[in-house]
Design a protein around this motif. Structure first.
Motif, PDB file in Angstrom:
ATOM      1  N   GLY C 406       0.823  -1.201   0.000  1.00 51.49           N
ATOM      2  CA  GLY C 406       0.000   0.000   0.000  1.00 51.49           C
ATOM      3  C   GLY C 406       0.858   1.252   0.000  1.00 51.49           C
ATOM      4  O   GLY C 406       0.720   2.127  -0.870  1.00 51.49           O
ATOM      5  N   ILE C 407       1.759   1.338   0.955  1.00 53.54           N
ATOM      6  CA  ILE C 407       2.561   2.558   1.089  1.00 53.54           C
ATOM      7  C   ILE C 407       3.541   2.682  -0.074  1.00 53.54           C
ATOM      8  O   ILE C 407       3.608   3.721  -0.740  1.00 53.54           O
ATOM      9  N   GLY C 408       4.260   1.623  -0.344  1.00 52.80           N
ATOM     10  CA  GLY C 408       5.249   1.671  -1.429  1.00 52.80           C
ATOM     11  C   GLY C 408       4.596   1.929  -2.768  1.00 52.80           C
ATOM     12  O   GLY C 408       4.980   2.832  -3.515  1.00 52.80           O
ATOM     13  N   GLY C 409       3.571   1.156  -3.055  1.00 54.34           N
ATOM     14  CA  GLY C 409       2.879   1.329  -4.331  1.00 54.34           C
ATOM     15  C   GLY C 409       2.294   2.718  -4.471  1.00 54.34           C
ATOM     16  O   GLY C 409       2.374   3.356  -5.524  1.00 54.34           O
ATOM     17  N   GLY C 410       1.716   3.206  -3.381  1.00 55.54           N
ATOM     18  CA  GLY C 410       1.100   4.519  -3.415  1.00 55.54           C
ATOM     19  C   GLY C 410       2.106   5.621  -3.691  1.00 55.54           C
ATOM     20  O   GLY C 410       1.820   6.567  -4.438  1.00 55.54           O
ATOM     21  N   ILE C 411       3.296   5.494  -3.106  1.00 52.64           N
ATOM     22  CA  ILE C 411       4.324   6.525  -3.333  1.00 52.64           C
ATOM     23  C   ILE C 411       4.747   6.529  -4.800  1.00 52.64           C
ATOM     24  O   ILE C 411       4.826   7.584  -5.437  1.00 52.64           O
ATOM     25  N   ILE C 412       4.965   5.354  -5.328  1.00 54.72           N
ATOM     26  CA  ILE C 412       5.386   5.285  -6.740  1.00 54.72           C
ATOM     27  C   ILE C 412       4.289   5.814  -7.663  1.00 54.72           C
ATOM     28  O   ILE C 412       4.534   6.659  -8.526  1.00 54.72           O
ATOM     29  N   VAL C 413       3.074   5.324  -7.470  1.00 50.09           N
ATOM     30  CA  VAL C 413       1.983   5.777  -8.334  1.00 50.09           C
ATOM     31  C   VAL C 413       1.731   7.267  -8.132  1.00 50.09           C
ATOM     32  O   VAL C 413       1.445   8.003  -9.082  1.00 50.09           O
ATOM     33  N   GLY C 414       1.871   7.725  -6.903  1.00 53.96           N
ATOM     34  CA  GLY C 414       1.725   9.151  -6.630  1.00 53.96           C
ATOM     35  C   GLY C 414       2.716   9.989  -7.424  1.00 53.96           C
ATOM     36  O   GLY C 414       2.367  11.051  -7.955  1.00 53.96           O
ATOM     37  N   CYS C 415       3.946   9.498  -7.510  1.00 54.21           N
ATOM     38  CA  CYS C 415       4.948  10.213  -8.315  1.00 54.21           C
ATOM     39  C   CYS C 415       4.510  10.307  -9.772  1.00 54.21           C
ATOM     40  O   CYS C 415       4.625  11.352 -10.416  1.00 54.21           O
ATOM     41  N   ILE C 416       4.022   9.202 -10.273  1.00 51.20           N
ATOM     42  CA  ILE C 416       3.560   9.211 -11.668  1.00 51.20           C
ATOM     43  C   ILE C 416       2.431  10.219 -11.851  1.00 51.20           C
ATOM     44  O   ILE C 416       2.396  10.974 -12.829  1.00 51.20           O
ATOM     45  N   LEU C 417       1.536  10.247 -10.873  1.00 52.55           N
ATOM     46  CA  LEU C 417       0.370  11.131 -10.997  1.00 52.55           C
ATOM     47  C   LEU C 417       0.728  12.603 -10.811  1.00 52.55           C
ATOM     48  O   LEU C 417      -0.093  13.479 -11.071  1.00 52.55           O
ATOM     49  N   ARG C 418       1.947  12.881 -10.337  1.00 50.54           N
ATOM     50  CA  ARG C 418       2.370  14.282 -10.206  1.00 50.54           C
ATOM     51  C   ARG C 418       2.819  14.878 -11.537  1.00 50.54           C
ATOM     52  O   ARG C 418       2.988  16.088 -11.654  1.00 50.54           O
ATOM     53  N   LEU C 419       3.043  14.029 -12.505  1.00 48.45           N
ATOM     54  CA  LEU C 419       3.430  14.552 -13.825  1.00 48.45           C
ATOM     55  C   LEU C 419       2.365  15.551 -14.287  1.00 48.45           C
ATOM     56  O   LEU C 419       1.165  15.312 -14.085  1.00 48.45           O
ATOM     57  N   PRO C 420       2.768  16.628 -14.893  1.00 45.01           N
ATOM     58  CA  PRO C 420       1.784  17.682 -15.204  1.00 45.01           C
ATOM     59  C   PRO C 420       1.024  17.422 -16.497  1.00 45.01           C
ATOM     60  O   PRO C 420       0.808  18.321 -17.291  1.00 45.01           O
ATOM     61  N   ILE C 421       0.635  16.195 -16.709  1.00 45.45           N
ATOM     62  CA  ILE C 421      -0.022  15.866 -17.984  1.00 45.45           C
ATOM     63  C   ILE C 421      -1.433  15.343 -17.805  1.00 45.45           C
ATOM     64  O   ILE C 421      -2.077  14.947 -18.768  1.00 45.45           O
ATOM     65  N   TRP C 422      -1.929  15.316 -16.579  1.00 49.97           N
ATOM     66  CA  TRP C 422      -3.168  14.576 -16.340  1.00 49.97           C
ATOM     67  C   TRP C 422      -4.417  15.438 -16.292  1.00 49.97           C
ATOM     68  O   TRP C 422      -5.507  14.925 -16.064  1.00 49.97           O
ATOM     69  N   GLY C 423      -4.249  16.724 -16.429  1.00 48.37           N
ATOM     70  CA  GLY C 423      -5.438  17.571 -16.476  1.00 48.37           C
ATOM     71  C   GLY C 423      -6.219  17.663 -15.187  1.00 48.37           C
ATOM     72  O   GLY C 423      -7.450  17.746 -15.209  1.00 48.37           O
ATOM     73  N   ASP C 424      -5.538  17.640 -14.053  1.00 45.83           N
ATOM     74  CA  ASP C 424      -6.285  17.769 -12.802  1.00 45.83           C
ATOM     75  C   ASP C 424      -6.679  19.220 -12.560  1.00 45.83           C
ATOM     76  O   ASP C 424      -6.125  20.148 -13.142  1.00 45.83           O
ATOM     77  N   ALA C 425      -7.636  19.390 -11.702  1.00 50.22           N
ATOM     78  CA  ALA C 425      -8.227  20.703 -11.472  1.00 50.22           C
ATOM     79  C   ALA C 425      -7.239  21.633 -10.773  1.00 50.22           C
ATOM     80  O   ALA C 425      -6.416  21.180  -9.974  1.00 50.22           O
ATOM     81  N   PRO C 426      -7.307  22.933 -11.061  1.00 46.08           N
ATOM     82  CA  PRO C 426      -6.501  23.882 -10.286  1.00 46.08           C
ATOM     83  C   PRO C 426      -6.976  23.929  -8.829  1.00 46.08           C
ATOM     84  O   PRO C 426      -8.085  23.479  -8.512  1.00 46.08           O
ATOM     85  N   ASP C 427      -6.121  24.471  -7.965  1.00 47.80           N
ATOM     86  CA  ASP C 427      -6.414  24.452  -6.526  1.00 47.80           C
ATOM     87  C   ASP C 427      -7.728  25.124  -6.155  1.00 47.80           C
ATOM     88  O   ASP C 427      -8.338  24.779  -5.152  1.00 47.80           O
TER      89      ASP C 427
END
Lengths: 456, 456, 456
Positions: C406-427
């Motif tokens: 859980g923790i390890g996988g989440g950190i890795i996937v979290g890093c991937i999701l930080r890439l600025p390509i996913w179109g997440d909402a502004p703050d």
């Protein structure tokens, strides 16, 4: 005149319910699995345990189907901002009447005991009655908000009757298989409703146009309907299929088809908007198309990937239907389809019939096994020499019958419903609960003057 | 004082829950079908398959009953415009406590193993505990919005206790049959609640009158409760009836009775208004009366038309009750009944008891078969020479016991609840979630000054 | 760029769904109980009746689990005042995709037929796929309102993959038992989501703070989710446990544990406020903790009082978590947890793992019987000489694996999701449906200028 003065609904409810009681008294009895003589039947048929009673094979599925009929269809139609009472309430009324009439009509065709002239009912009869009602509720979707409850009752009376006849022709005479009712339920029901809506076309419906549309909470309510339909569809398609592998396989196929539909519906919904935003109408409706389209073939060896392909295509077609075909039909064909049943039931139903015909025609002893083939397609009795390719033809014939009954029946019933005696709402009061219900005004109605809230 | 300062609820919850743990530790164990020794039990009893475990006969019905208790009753009561949290939240609380206490109380009377003095529980115990809780939730309907959660806990504690005693007297001592609990659950629960409401009568309740009533969305929420109760009632009435034909028949009878009720409720609702409009209160409640009234006789050979007749009558009586009797009771008898349980549970419950007595008295070997008769009415052991006519008398006696326990118990518990220590809301804050819940004001509340929105 | 312009979601949906079809075509087939050859299989294995098909042991539980996944999780997250569409809609999307991917991933590890290299699926596979999806939906709870649907899809893709691996390690390699998934589903899913939320921490999230919170009706919608989760949790924990006593006992234990949780959650909720009022957040979430914590041990001889103790403790811990730990984590650990999954899934999951280890270690032939012990803990094949104390150690090891993944996988996937390509909402647009959905403004939004309505 009586019918106009708001007394026709009670009159219809009372008279028809009394008629039901009389007809049930004459015709309907318990079958051997629900009769107190079951214990003797068990002994004489060497049934080893009570668990072999059909009740335990089918009751969980029945309850799921029951939820689909009342909560599923009922709440799916609550999306209109001012017609939630009518959606869930009239759905309740016509389903309550329809299932009684369906037990009689289907019983006369399918379960009449030649020994005593009685209809013998059990859990499967209840499922079939719910199925029959489903076709009328589908039809309701096309005319939602535009007809009176008395018209709905008339529509249900004729709808159930037509259903029982076409079902008898398709399943018994033509010997088509249709476990999940793609043809018998969805194709018939949808074209029945669309034809009625066509006959009842209101040129001045734009007087009520500001009430066609949802508000935030009504869309969430509608999602309750969507999800219960979606989740329990595997039970719907497997409810009356063969004990054992038949039910098992039908559930798996439906589960997979629906999953694929979700992704393609969402994809097309997003693509259809310049902004890439999603439209709740598509999520609420098009995500269900895969369940409709896999209905006929659900109990066949469609294969898991086959189910995914069916779901994939139907998600696309159904969503495109909402975007292009519904407005087209309203503008050019004069068919106003409130819930978009053409996209959710009619097209996927026809696809389902075709998929069923192809899957049946392609069946082989290699895939099914000798006994499995005979079992799945019921190649027994006078049909014991039937070939899968022939069966495919019969499936296609069944689809045609469903279409004819839907369109033909709908036109005739639509003519009847055009008589000016049914107390339907004037053009400027459609989609409005205030006509038929004691209501407190919802708060958002205070904001909708000039419709600045309604249209985005 | 402790109880007044808002610390009584946590104290009650903690102390009672700890008491439950201790009592469960002393008394409650798994029965032979849920114990790990099942595999040995199976061998020694020649049970051929795991599917013969009672779990598979009853678990689907149990889950349906469970939904009725928590979503059905909980959401049915959300119709009040400002008391939805209290409806669904306190329903949750008292059901959560009540089912534990019910397992103990019912266990002492029904499932105490004489070998080791332990109560042995299984799936049927869970269903019975849910049934017992249902009677307390029915009682909650009469006092909804007028009592504190601590009062509800006290009401549930005594309610479950009384229930277990009357159930033991009716089912075991008197040997009445009551599969769906028309007498044991509904008659008892309703009169228990009404008597409490009578004892707690608030002469100045009109200070909160503007909060009695629904808004558009709260009526739709309530329909969720209505429909889940309606749909799963066949499971409720068949959950603990005999394996095989008993469960099968109980489901069919309930299904039919409820369908008929829908039509007559709607008919009377429309007739009661000059405009012919429908009232959501009737649709939400009276449509369920047929399920209550068919409870006792559901597993008997009531015949399909018999079920329809019962449903037909109850839809009429229950709706008329809402129109005439509830206002009468409030004005002249000083009984305020928030949810109208007198119309939904009390009257149909008594009718159900009477229908059960008549159906039992009319039973014959011709209709049931010799074995079927003995099975259905449990004419075994010391009751093996019982005649159906006698059974009819016993059924009637059972109904009287339920009435006495309901009214007598309610009066006593009502007296206890009148003590000024329970922290109930003042007269001008009834039906208001703000007293017990952290809430954000709902938007419609901004419109209700002067109540122009509330009263139509 | 493609991904930013709102075309990434359709692209992902289409491409991944096509990939699913291809992979299903290559790998997935019906198992012997859902294949048309079942009739021959039955004969050759001396199976006496169709009712012995695993379908009838597990389908009712499957349907309950299915409701938990789509309505339970979906509606539980509708509590936010402006994110109900996203809650129920994206839940629908990722569950629809996740279950297909889970069938493949779990199939490769657990059901690959060595004869033909195909994965054979049946009803148990569908349950396991739903279970796997549950872990991703739990993770969604931590990031609700802060990520884009494409990020959710990526999160689900990796989540399902990680799940399948850790499940294989825990259940097959380590031979831990985890019927209800306290470790495999809840511990893993919660830490996976929390780690992702940590990696995606938004320092300026207070720009959207006025949208974190509920309105009256959204809290009632969320209760629909809560109750369906709560009611069907006994089915969740018993869905894949052993036929017969295993399923029976798991249902009883879960039923009891959840009942106790309700009381202690409410007690702590009331204690936490000076006024003694209750907080809907606690009722919606903490009441479910008992079901999580009893997951691993549900099929063991935990004893009814043991279940109550587990539920008692978890209600307290979970509610305290909402009051103290969630704000602490946000302030000091930079982990924003929208739904409070740390309190509902992470802590109770870990407790569940520990309870499972202790219960397993304490198992004895006296309590379980010789055969019962071997059956319950699957001491067969190469594990036939295993001792209960050893099993306890294995359970503890399983818990550690779940935490690490859980923790390890989440950190890795979290890093991937930080890439600025996913179109997440502004703050300043988090927790707002307007970003991803065509919406009509809800009426209460007209009142929230200056947020006087929102903050109490």
């Amino acid at each position: 005149m009586l019918l106009r003065e708001g007394r026709s609904l009670p009159a219809v409810c009372f008279v028809w319910q009394i008629a039901m009681i009389i007809l049930f008294g004459i015709f309907i009895r318990y079958n051997e699995e629900s009769d107190a003589h079951w214990i003797e039947h068990k002994t004489s048929n060497n049934i080893s345990s009570n668990i072999e009673n059909d009740f335990y094979f089918r009751y969980p599925s029945f309850q799921d189907v029951h939820v689909m009929i009342f909560v599923g269809f009922g709440f799916l139609m609550t999306f209109l901002k001012r017609y939630s009472f009518g959606a869930v309430g009239f759905n309740f009324l016509i389903a309550g009447f329809g299932l009684q009439w369906a037990l009689l009509m289907q019983g006369w065709f399918h379960s009449l005991d030649p020994m005593d002239g009685k209809i013998k009912i059990g859990v499967e009869s209840m499922i079939n009655a719910d199925f029959c009602v489903a076709s009328c509720l589908i039809a309701y979707g096309a005319v939602l908000g535009k007809v009176s409850p008395v018209q709905l009752m008339v529509m249900t009376l004729f709808g159930v009757t037509l259903y029982a006849v076409e079902e008898y022709i398709i399943l018994s005479l033509i010997h088509a298989r249709d476990a999940g009712g793609s043809m018998v339920i969805h194709t018939f029901g949808a074209y029945y409703g669309l034809s009625i809506s066509w006959m009842l076309y209101r040129p001045n419906l734009d007087q009520s146009k500001h009430r066609i549309g949802s508000v935030y909470h009504s869309d969430v309510f509608a999602m309750i309907g969507t999800l219960f339909l979606w989740m329990f569809w595997p039970s719907f398609n497997s409810a009356i299929s063969d004990h054992g592998d038949g039910q098992h396989r039908a559930a798996i196929n439906t589960y997979l088809s629906l999953a694929a539909t979700v992704l393609t519906s969402i994809a097309i919904s997003s693509l259809s908007q310049k902004t890439g935003k999603l439209d709740m109408v598509h999520i609420q409706n098009a995500t269900l198309a895969g369940g409709v389209a896999v209905g006929t073939a659900a109990e066949f060896m469609l294969m898991p990937y086959g189910s995914l392909i069916v779901g994939f295509c139907c998600g696309i077609i159904s969503t495109l239907g909402y975007i292009y075909i519904t407005p087209f039909m309203e503008k050019y064909l004069k068919i106003h389809d409130t819930c978009g049943i053409h996209n959710l039931h009619a097209m996927p139903g026809v696809i389902g019939g075709i998929v069923g015909a192809i899957t049946a025609a392609a069946a082989s002893k290699g895939v099914y096994g000798t006994e499995g083939l005979a079992n799945t397609f019921d190649f027994m009795g006078k049909w014991k020499d039937m070939m899968p390719t022939q069966q495919g033809g019969h499936q296609a014939a069944g689809l045609c019958v469903a279409l004819c009954f839907g369109i033909g029946g709908g036109i005739i019933v639509g003519c009847i419903l055009r008589l000016p005696i049914w107390g339907d709402a004037p053009d400027n009061s459609c989609f409005d609960d205030d006509i038929y219900w004691e209501t407190v005004k919802p708060c958002w109605s205070y904001f909708s003057e000039g419709d600045f809230l309604v249209f985005q």
